[in-house]
Design a protein around this motif. Sequence first.
Motif, PDB file in Angstrom:
ATOM      1  N   VAL A 298      -3.587 -18.121  58.229  1.00 39.33           N
ATOM      2  CA  VAL A 298      -4.072 -16.733  58.383  1.00 39.33           C
ATOM      3  C   VAL A 298      -3.122 -15.482  57.981  1.00 39.33           C
TER       4      VAL A 298
ATOM      5  N   ILE B  48       0.423 -12.824  47.866  1.00 36.36           N
ATOM      6  CA  ILE B  48      -0.410 -13.887  47.874  1.00 36.36           C
ATOM      7  C   ILE B  48       0.074 -15.137  47.172  1.00 36.36           C
TER       8      ILE B  48
ATOM      9  N   VAL C 234      -7.898 -17.369  56.541  1.00 36.13           N
ATOM     10  CA  VAL C 234      -8.363 -16.060  57.544  1.00 36.13           C
ATOM     11  C   VAL C 234      -7.694 -14.746  57.076  1.00 36.13           C
TER      12      VAL C 234
ATOM     13  N   GLY D  96       0.042  -2.681  66.847  1.00 34.84           N
ATOM     14  CA  GLY D  96       1.514  -2.412  67.522  1.00 34.84           C
ATOM     15  C   GLY D  96       2.389  -3.058  66.722  1.00 34.84           C
TER      16      GLY D  96
ATOM     17  N   TYR E  39       1.045 -15.420  57.734  1.00 29.16           N
ATOM     18  CA  TYR E  39       1.532 -14.389  56.803  1.00 29.16           C
ATOM     19  C   TYR E  39       1.329 -12.879  57.317  1.00 29.16           C
TER      20      TYR E  39
ATOM     21  N   MET F 166      -7.334 -11.908  46.900  1.00 28.51           N
ATOM     22  CA  MET F 166      -7.150 -13.382  47.289  1.00 28.51           C
ATOM     23  C   MET F 166      -8.013 -14.183  46.447  1.00 28.51           C
TER      24      MET F 166
ATOM     25  N   VAL G 239     -11.823  -5.153  52.621  1.00 34.74           N
ATOM     26  CA  VAL G 239     -12.284  -6.195  51.811  1.00 34.74           C
ATOM     27  C   VAL G 239     -11.146  -6.393  50.497  1.00 34.74           C
TER      28      VAL G 239
ATOM     29  N   ASP H  38     -15.204  -7.923  63.218  1.00 34.87           N
ATOM     30  CA  ASP H  38     -15.958  -6.804  62.718  1.00 34.87           C
ATOM     31  C   ASP H  38     -14.851  -6.038  61.574  1.00 34.87           C
ATOM     32  N   ASP H  39     -14.297  -6.560  61.092  1.00 36.51           N
ATOM     33  CA  ASP H  39     -13.195  -6.014  60.021  1.00 36.51           C
ATOM     34  C   ASP H  39     -13.882  -6.217  58.789  1.00 36.51           C
ATOM     35  N   ILE H  40     -13.765  -4.662  58.175  1.00 38.73           N
ATOM     36  CA  ILE H  40     -14.648  -4.571  56.862  1.00 38.73           C
ATOM     37  C   ILE H  40     -13.555  -4.412  55.573  1.00 38.73           C
TER      38      ILE H  40
ATOM     39  N   GLY I 289      -8.215  -6.981  49.951  1.00 38.57           N
ATOM     40  CA  GLY I 289      -7.241  -8.183  49.838  1.00 38.57           C
ATOM     41  C   GLY I 289      -8.103  -9.334  49.876  1.00 38.57           C
TER      42      GLY I 289
ATOM     43  N   ALA J 140       1.735 -17.680  49.380  1.00 38.09           N
ATOM     44  CA  ALA J 140       0.796 -18.545  50.210  1.00 38.09           C
ATOM     45  C   ALA J 140       0.317 -19.437  49.229  1.00 38.09           C
TER      46      ALA J 140
HETATM   47  C1  B12 Z   1      -8.179   1.180  52.867  1.00 35.90           C
HETATM   48  C2  B12 Z   1      -8.067   0.884  54.438  1.00 35.90           C
HETATM   49  C3  B12 Z   1      -9.358   1.131  55.007  1.00 35.90           C
HETATM   50  C4  B12 Z   1     -10.753   1.255  54.563  1.00 35.90           C
HETATM   51  C5  B12 Z   1     -11.263  -0.260  54.165  1.00 35.90           C
HETATM   52  C6  B12 Z   1     -12.153   0.093  52.879  1.00 35.90           C
HETATM   53  C7  B12 Z   1     -12.491  -1.432  52.622  1.00 35.90           C
HETATM   54  N1  B12 Z   1     -13.963  -1.590  52.771  1.00 35.90           N
HETATM   55  O1  B12 Z   1     -11.825  -2.370  52.462  1.00 35.90           O
HETATM   56  C8  B12 Z   1     -11.532   1.980  55.594  1.00 35.90           C
HETATM   57  C9  B12 Z   1     -11.179   3.700  55.374  1.00 35.90           C
HETATM   58  C10 B12 Z   1     -12.939   1.857  55.619  1.00 35.90           C
HETATM   59  C11 B12 Z   1     -10.616   1.569  56.986  1.00 35.90           C
HETATM   60  C12 B12 Z   1     -11.060   1.292  58.184  1.00 35.90           C
HETATM   61  C13 B12 Z   1     -10.512   1.173  59.272  1.00 35.90           C
HETATM   62  N2  B12 Z   1      -8.781   0.822  59.285  1.00 35.90           N
HETATM   63 CO1  B12 Z   1      -7.942   0.686  57.815  1.00 35.90          CO
HETATM   64  N3  B12 Z   1      -6.791   0.584  56.266  1.00 35.90           N
HETATM   65  C14 B12 Z   1      -6.907   0.773  55.098  1.00 35.90           C
HETATM   66  C15 B12 Z   1      -5.342   0.620  54.222  1.00 35.90           C
HETATM   67  C16 B12 Z   1      -4.990   2.043  53.995  1.00 35.90           C
HETATM   68  C17 B12 Z   1      -5.375  -0.206  53.149  1.00 35.90           C
HETATM   69  C18 B12 Z   1      -5.771  -1.709  53.338  1.00 35.90           C
HETATM   70  C19 B12 Z   1      -6.105  -2.302  51.854  1.00 35.90           C
HETATM   71  O2  B12 Z   1      -6.895  -2.275  51.188  1.00 35.90           O
HETATM   72  N4  B12 Z   1      -4.829  -2.741  51.443  1.00 35.90           N
HETATM   73  C20 B12 Z   1      -4.505  -3.398  49.989  1.00 35.90           C
HETATM   74  C21 B12 Z   1      -4.692  -4.885  50.216  1.00 35.90           C
HETATM   75  C22 B12 Z   1      -4.518  -5.524  48.847  1.00 35.90           C
HETATM   76  O3  B12 Z   1      -3.873  -5.402  50.809  1.00 35.90           O
HETATM   77  P1  B12 Z   1      -4.230  -6.132  52.278  1.00 35.90           P
HETATM   78  O4  B12 Z   1      -5.394  -5.952  52.892  1.00 35.90           O
HETATM   79  O5  B12 Z   1      -3.049  -6.026  53.218  1.00 35.90           O
HETATM   80  O6  B12 Z   1      -4.568  -7.842  51.892  1.00 35.90           O
HETATM   81  C23 B12 Z   1      -3.207  -8.320  51.464  1.00 35.90           C
HETATM   82  C24 B12 Z   1      -2.277  -8.888  52.486  1.00 35.90           C
HETATM   83  O7  B12 Z   1      -2.268  -8.503  53.714  1.00 35.90           O
HETATM   84  C25 B12 Z   1      -2.442 -10.431  52.126  1.00 35.90           C
HETATM   85  N5  B12 Z   1      -3.663 -11.113  53.104  1.00 35.90           N
HETATM   86  C26 B12 Z   1      -4.631 -10.674  53.489  1.00 35.90           C
HETATM   87  N6  B12 Z   1      -5.199 -11.657  54.264  1.00 35.90           N
HETATM   88  C27 B12 Z   1      -4.545 -12.855  54.214  1.00 35.90           C
HETATM   89  C28 B12 Z   1      -4.898 -13.862  54.617  1.00 35.90           C
HETATM   90  C29 B12 Z   1      -4.020 -15.075  54.209  1.00 35.90           C
HETATM   91  C30 B12 Z   1      -4.347 -16.300  54.535  1.00 35.90           C
HETATM   92  C31 B12 Z   1      -3.066 -14.784  53.294  1.00 35.90           C
HETATM   93  C32 B12 Z   1      -2.117 -15.799  52.760  1.00 35.90           C
HETATM   94  C33 B12 Z   1      -2.770 -13.494  52.776  1.00 35.90           C
HETATM   95  C34 B12 Z   1      -3.569 -12.276  53.334  1.00 35.90           C
HETATM   96  O8  B12 Z   1      -2.804 -10.663  50.898  1.00 35.90           O
HETATM   97  C35 B12 Z   1      -3.496  -9.625  50.569  1.00 35.90           C
HETATM   98  C36 B12 Z   1      -3.563  -9.393  48.787  1.00 35.90           C
HETATM   99  O9  B12 Z   1      -2.066  -8.819  48.598  1.00 35.90           O
HETATM  100  C37 B12 Z   1      -4.516  -0.311  55.558  1.00 35.90           C
HETATM  101  C38 B12 Z   1      -3.099   0.532  55.549  1.00 35.90           C
HETATM  102  C39 B12 Z   1      -2.410  -0.417  54.582  1.00 35.90           C
HETATM  103  N7  B12 Z   1      -1.473   0.074  53.828  1.00 35.90           N
HETATM  104  O10 B12 Z   1      -2.431  -1.661  54.779  1.00 35.90           O
HETATM  105  C40 B12 Z   1      -5.546   0.422  56.903  1.00 35.90           C
HETATM  106  C41 B12 Z   1      -5.209  -0.288  58.021  1.00 35.90           C
HETATM  107  C42 B12 Z   1      -5.511  -2.057  57.800  1.00 35.90           C
HETATM  108  N8  B12 Z   1      -6.543   0.194  58.844  1.00 35.90           N
HETATM  109  C43 B12 Z   1      -6.232   0.324  60.160  1.00 35.90           C
HETATM  110  C44 B12 Z   1      -7.259   0.669  60.997  1.00 35.90           C
HETATM  111  C45 B12 Z   1      -6.686   0.638  62.482  1.00 35.90           C
HETATM  112  C46 B12 Z   1      -8.817   0.783  60.458  1.00 35.90           C
HETATM  113  C47 B12 Z   1      -9.722   1.356  61.409  1.00 35.90           C
HETATM  114  C48 B12 Z   1      -9.798   0.582  62.998  1.00 35.90           C
HETATM  115  C49 B12 Z   1      -9.543   2.807  61.559  1.00 35.90           C
HETATM  116  C50 B12 Z   1     -10.640   3.642  62.561  1.00 35.90           C
HETATM  117  N9  B12 Z   1     -10.092   3.920  63.658  1.00 35.90           N
HETATM  118  O11 B12 Z   1     -11.870   3.477  62.382  1.00 35.90           O
HETATM  119  C51 B12 Z   1     -11.035   1.035  60.723  1.00 35.90           C
HETATM  120  C52 B12 Z   1     -11.559  -0.318  60.934  1.00 35.90           C
HETATM  121  C53 B12 Z   1     -12.966  -0.403  60.264  1.00 35.90           C
HETATM  122  C54 B12 Z   1     -13.254  -1.904  60.549  1.00 35.90           C
HETATM  123  N10 B12 Z   1     -14.562  -2.337  61.019  1.00 35.90           N
HETATM  124  O12 B12 Z   1     -12.691  -2.856  60.079  1.00 35.90           O
HETATM  125  C55 B12 Z   1      -4.881  -0.366  60.405  1.00 35.90           C
HETATM  126  C56 B12 Z   1      -4.846  -1.708  61.302  1.00 35.90           C
HETATM  127  C57 B12 Z   1      -3.724  -1.597  62.179  1.00 35.90           C
HETATM  128  C58 B12 Z   1      -3.600  -2.581  62.838  1.00 35.90           C
HETATM  129  N11 B12 Z   1      -3.824  -3.969  62.397  1.00 35.90           N
HETATM  130  O13 B12 Z   1      -3.244  -2.549  64.136  1.00 35.90           O
HETATM  131  C59 B12 Z   1      -4.212  -0.134  59.105  1.00 35.90           C
HETATM  132  C60 B12 Z   1      -3.008  -1.080  58.913  1.00 35.90           C
HETATM  133  C61 B12 Z   1      -3.601   1.349  58.925  1.00 35.90           C
HETATM  134  C62 B12 Z   1      -2.659   1.554  60.098  1.00 35.90           C
HETATM  135  N12 B12 Z   1      -1.345   1.448  59.613  1.00 35.90           N
HETATM  136  O14 B12 Z   1      -2.890   1.945  61.056  1.00 35.90           O
HETATM  137  N13 B12 Z   1      -9.397   1.285  56.477  1.00 35.90           N
END
Ligand code: B12
Length: 146
Positions: free
Chosen positions: A93, A126, A63, A100, A120, A26, A20, A16-18, A22, A129
């Motif tokens: 993935v 990215i 994924v 944690g 990853y 990607m 979007v 149910d992850d929203i 990253g 990957a």
């Molecule tokens: C913005 C954000 C939100 C926004 C999302 C807006 C949107 N529509 O995208 C909002 C405020 C809505 C949100 C909600 C929630 N969030 Co949030 N969010 C973030 C935040 C601050 C940044 C995410 C982001 O956009 N990063 C920028 C992009 C470019 O990076 P990325 O997503 O990591 O993707 C990169 C890499 O991971 C990689 N990658 C990703 N996928 C893949 C797949 C493959 C195959 C490969 C090779 C690479 C790869 O490549 C990408 C590009 O570089 C992170 C913290 C953080 N600093 O990461 C928390 C975070 C992800 N959120 C978290 C949580 C807990 C939540 C909520 C559950 C909070 C709540 N209690 O409601 C909800 C979940 C809602 C849901 N149904 O999913 C936690 C997850 C913790 C965990 N995994 O245990 C984080 C890590 C914050 C934290 N430190 O606690 N969130």
Amino acid sequence: MSAPCKGRVVIGVIGDDIHVVGNRIMQLALEESGFRVFNIRTRNRPHHFTEAALEVNADAVFVSSLNGEGEYWCANFRQPYAELGMAGILLYVGGNLVVGKRSQADVCDLFRRYGFDRVYHQIPDIGRAISDLEQDLLNGSSLSRC
Ligand code: B12
């Protein structure tokens, strides 16, 4: 004349992850590198990835899981691919795969057991990957070449 396509990749966010952002990055990075991308975006069950891969004859599935649901939804991820004749598909993935603090090695082992070729966890680059994908496709045998 445009460059030949390097391969077909299904990408999407599981559970149910929203998260979007990253996913969008990607898509752009893979397209820029010469891949054809089929983006099923957010809130997907595992079978949505399998069905998309079958439909587009994908070489790889990427994924994403950010919100901590990955460990639950990715269990036995590879199994349906083998059942549908896609045993050789590359499964990657990435994101924030568990809740944690856990070591890279533990997270990697867990998702490898689920059937992923590459894992990853908390690796934002990215580009790494994409070059792994290029290498894996060169070493593999069943390439659709778009
Ligand atoms: C913005 C954000 C939100 C926004 C999302 C807006 C949107 N529509 O995208 C909002 C405020 C809505 C949100 C909600 C929630 N969030 Co949030 N969010 C973030 C935040 C601050 C940044 C995410 C982001 O956009 N990063 C920028 C992009 C470019 O990076 P990325 O997503 O990591 O993707 C990169 C890499 O991971 C990689 N990658 C990703 N996928 C893949 C797949 C493959 C195959 C490969 C090779 C690479 C790869 O490549 C990408 C590009 O570089 C992170 C913290 C953080 N600093 O990461 C928390 C975070 C992800 N959120 C978290 C949580 C807990 C939540 C909520 C559950 C909070 C709540 N209690 O409601 C909800 C979940 C809602 C849901 N149904 O999913 C936690 C997850 C913790 C965990 N995994 O245990 C984080 C890590 C914050 C934290 N430190 O606690 N969130």
